[in-house]
Motif scaffolding. Structure first.
Motif, PDB file in Angstrom:
ATOM      1  N   ARG A 187     -16.125 110.544 -62.031  1.00 16.09           N
ATOM      2  CA  ARG A 187     -14.847 110.381 -61.353  1.00 16.09           C
ATOM      3  C   ARG A 187     -14.660 111.453 -60.294  1.00 16.09           C
ATOM      4  O   ARG A 187     -14.885 112.623 -60.522  1.00 16.09           O
ATOM      5  CB  ARG A 187     -13.694 110.488 -62.365  1.00 16.09           C
ATOM      6  N   ASN A 245      -7.218 111.399 -62.108  1.00 16.48           N
ATOM      7  CA  ASN A 245      -7.652 110.092 -62.612  1.00 16.48           C
ATOM      8  C   ASN A 245      -6.530 109.073 -62.464  1.00 16.48           C
ATOM      9  O   ASN A 245      -5.347 109.426 -62.507  1.00 16.48           O
ATOM     10  CB  ASN A 245      -8.051 110.199 -64.086  1.00 16.48           C
ATOM     11  N   TYR A 246      -6.884 107.810 -62.295  1.00 18.08           N
ATOM     12  CA  TYR A 246      -5.865 106.769 -62.189  1.00 18.08           C
ATOM     13  C   TYR A 246      -4.957 106.792 -63.422  1.00 18.08           C
ATOM     14  O   TYR A 246      -5.430 106.921 -64.554  1.00 18.08           O
ATOM     15  CB  TYR A 246      -6.515 105.387 -62.069  1.00 18.08           C
ATOM     16  N   SER A 247      -3.655 106.649 -63.172  1.00 20.30           N
ATOM     17  CA  SER A 247      -2.679 106.591 -64.273  1.00 20.30           C
ATOM     18  C   SER A 247      -1.661 105.509 -63.955  1.00 20.30           C
ATOM     19  O   SER A 247      -0.455 105.741 -63.943  1.00 20.30           O
ATOM     20  CB  SER A 247      -1.983 107.948 -64.443  1.00 20.30           C
ATOM     21  N   SER A 300     -13.231 103.249 -54.911  1.00 17.73           N
ATOM     22  CA  SER A 300     -12.700 102.048 -55.551  1.00 17.73           C
ATOM     23  C   SER A 300     -11.301 101.693 -55.061  1.00 17.73           C
ATOM     24  O   SER A 300     -10.768 100.641 -55.413  1.00 17.73           O
ATOM     25  CB  SER A 300     -12.665 102.234 -57.074  1.00 17.73           C
ATOM     26  N   ALA A 315      -4.068  98.366 -64.522  1.00 14.75           N
ATOM     27  CA  ALA A 315      -4.841  99.563 -64.875  1.00 14.75           C
ATOM     28  C   ALA A 315      -6.227  99.201 -65.387  1.00 14.75           C
ATOM     29  O   ALA A 315      -7.223  99.872 -65.064  1.00 14.75           O
ATOM     30  CB  ALA A 315      -4.084 100.377 -65.922  1.00 14.75           C
ATOM     31  N   GLY A 316      -6.317  98.126 -66.163  1.00 16.66           N
ATOM     32  CA  GLY A 316      -7.617  97.696 -66.679  1.00 16.66           C
ATOM     33  C   GLY A 316      -8.548  97.289 -65.551  1.00 16.66           C
ATOM     34  O   GLY A 316      -9.734  97.662 -65.549  1.00 16.66           O
ATOM     35  N   ASN A 366      -9.750 100.385 -63.669  1.00 17.47           N
ATOM     36  CA  ASN A 366     -10.807 101.109 -64.371  1.00 17.47           C
ATOM     37  C   ASN A 366     -12.157 100.416 -64.205  1.00 17.47           C
ATOM     38  O   ASN A 366     -13.197 101.069 -64.055  1.00 17.47           O
ATOM     39  CB  ASN A 366     -10.459 101.251 -65.858  1.00 17.47           C
ATOM     40  N   GLU A 367     -12.144  99.089 -64.210  1.00 17.70           N
ATOM     41  CA  GLU A 367     -13.371  98.343 -63.996  1.00 17.70           C
ATOM     42  C   GLU A 367     -13.931  98.614 -62.605  1.00 17.70           C
ATOM     43  O   GLU A 367     -15.129  98.838 -62.423  1.00 17.70           O
ATOM     44  CB  GLU A 367     -13.116  96.840 -64.173  1.00 17.70           C
ATOM     45  N   SER A 373     -13.357 101.196 -60.762  1.00 18.14           N
ATOM     46  CA  SER A 373     -13.780 102.590 -60.644  1.00 18.14           C
ATOM     47  C   SER A 373     -15.175 102.799 -61.225  1.00 18.14           C
ATOM     48  O   SER A 373     -15.979 103.571 -60.690  1.00 18.14           O
ATOM     49  CB  SER A 373     -12.761 103.481 -61.360  1.00 18.14           C
ATOM     50  N   LYS A 374     -15.482 102.108 -62.316  1.00 19.61           N
ATOM     51  CA  LYS A 374     -16.799 102.258 -62.944  1.00 19.61           C
ATOM     52  C   LYS A 374     -17.924 101.764 -62.039  1.00 19.61           C
ATOM     53  O   LYS A 374     -19.055 102.250 -62.140  1.00 19.61           O
ATOM     54  CB  LYS A 374     -16.819 101.485 -64.268  1.00 19.61           C
TER      55      LYS A 374
END
Length: 428
Positions: free
Chosen positions: A2, A221-223, A388, A418-419, A422-423, A425-426
């Motif tokens: 990250r 980090n994303y929140s 991302s 958010a889900g 996160n995908e 971002s990975k």
């Protein structure tokens, strides 16, 4: 791994032209010879009279006069197309030497860009306003050179406020009370809430910051589904949308351009805007009050969360190996007179400390723009330095409006966003 992200990007600060324009005899995608630089830039005008072509024609001609061995070809593309088209050029091995657009970090992550250190003097690199320099950096390296910027503040129609007998709000409760009073006086949009797909990510972040939330936590980090953000959208839904204080158009279907147009027709009591809208409104005889976004009652009126800041980015591609020539042009275009001229044409803010002090004509910023500049100095930008973000911002734009729909649940909607974030971002 990250990257630290700074929480306002890919911003369409102005409307794009429908037809690409080329300045200084430029043509398509030929990289040109060693003495020709190619810049692909977003069109900031909304028609021939306001086209960016006039600016770039003058700057490129003046630059060649000062540097006879280097020519500059400028191709203008609409905001709706430029990110996609520049990406296509890069993938095809025909990258421009430079681009001015709304995002840069994906190219930086691929190792495609020169850093500011490779292009500018130490003094020039240090001249960028701090929040913009942070947002333009991946790690500690500046790749996205901020060009023009803006901040977002709450606008209110002074005549409508006087008619309703209310004053500028400082807290969410104040805003709700003012909206009720405006509705009672027949105002069509007491508070215009543009959560449609055009730019919902800006409106969402403005509200989130005013409750101590935002898109990123203190670790970078994303929140997106934080407790504060969920609380924010619950309040908006229960206190503004459900009581009918946001107007006849459902927020999930209201785009920024439509909200701005309604404000210019005198149909909006309050909305979040940027400098050019204030200038347009005043030109139409509408008295505009400007204040920082009211804060949640949890924070209290004594708190001063950051406002949302927005910037557009100049970047230089390595593909054609013209580092020295690009650096010479960057030094020229970032001169105070040029940067201030461009910003002044579109009622935006220059990105450097020195240009902000001495705008075009030497007369300084007007009082309205000074307010926005002060806000920009402490602003929080979108996490544009995370590769991302382009995907994440699109997810927010297309989905966040559902959080305030009658059947929508803010917690479910935000957790879904958010889900997906996160995908995305990975993958980077």
């Amino acid at each position: 791994m990250r990257r630290r992200i700074f929480s306002a990007t890919a911003s369409t600060l102005a409307l794009g032209m429908l037809i690409p324009l080329t300045g200084c005899g430029g043509s398509g995608e030929d990289a040109g010879d060693g003495s020709t630089l190619r810049l692909v830039a977003a069109e900031y005008g909304d028609g021939p009279a306001t086209s960016s072509k006039a600016f770039w024609d003058k700057v490129s001609a003046d630059f060649t006069t000062a540097n006879p061995g280097i020519k500059v070809e400028v191709q203008l593309l609409p905001w709706a197309d430029i990110d996609r088209e520049v990406s296509r050029m890069v993938k095809a091995g025909k990258a421009p030497d430079m681009a001015l657009m709304g995002s840069y970090s994906d190219f930086a992550a691929q190792g495609k860009l020169y850093s500011a250190e490779e292009l500018l003097s130490v003094t020039a690199e240090a001249n960028f306003l701090q929040p913009l320099a942070e947002a333009g950096s991946v790690g500690n390296t500046l790749y996205g050179l901020p060009f023009v910027a803006s901040s977002r503040l709450l606008f209110y129609n002074e005549a409508l406020f006087a008619k309703a007998g209310v004053s500028a709000p400082k807290t969410w409760s104040d805003l709700k009370s003012a909206a009720k009073a405006l509705k009672d006086k027949g105002v069509k949009f007491p508070y215009a809430l543009p959560l449609g797909p055009e730019e919902a990510h800006a409106e969402a972040m403005i509200w989130e910051l005013s409750n101590g939330g935002g898109y990123a936590d203190s670790s970078g980090n994303y929140s997106l589904a934080s407790d504060q953000n969920i609380e924010t959208f619950r309040w908006i839904k229960d206190n503004l949308v459900s009581p009918g204080l946001t107007g006849p158009t459902p927020p999930s279907q209201l785009n920024r351009a439509d909200a701005f147009a309604a404000f210019l027709r005198g149909e909006v009591g309050m909305l979040n805007g940027y400098p050019s809208l204030a200038h347009e409104a005043r030109a139409k005889g509408i008295g505009v009050g400007t204040v920082a976004m009211p804060v949640s009652d949890t924070l209290g009126s004594g708190e001063n969360p950051p406002v949302v800041g927005v910037a557009d980015w100049m970047m230089a591609f390595k593909q054609n190996g013209k580092r020295a020539e690009i650096g010479t042009f960057m030094d020229f275009v970032y001169q105070d007179k040029n940067l201030s001229d461009f910003a002044g044409r579109y009622h935006l803010l220059p990105s450097t400390v020195s240009a902000a002090r001495t705008p075009a004509g030497g007369g300084g910023l007007d009082k309205n723009d000074e307010f926005f500049l002060t806000a920009l100095r402490g602003a929080q930008l979108y996490p544009v330095n995370d590769p991302s973000w382009v995907t994440v911002s699109d997810t927010i734009k297309r989905n966040i409006g559902r959080a305030v729909e009658p059947a929508g649940d803010p917690k479910t909607v935000l957790e879904d966003i958010a889900g997906k974030a996160n995908e995305a971002s990975k993958k980077h």
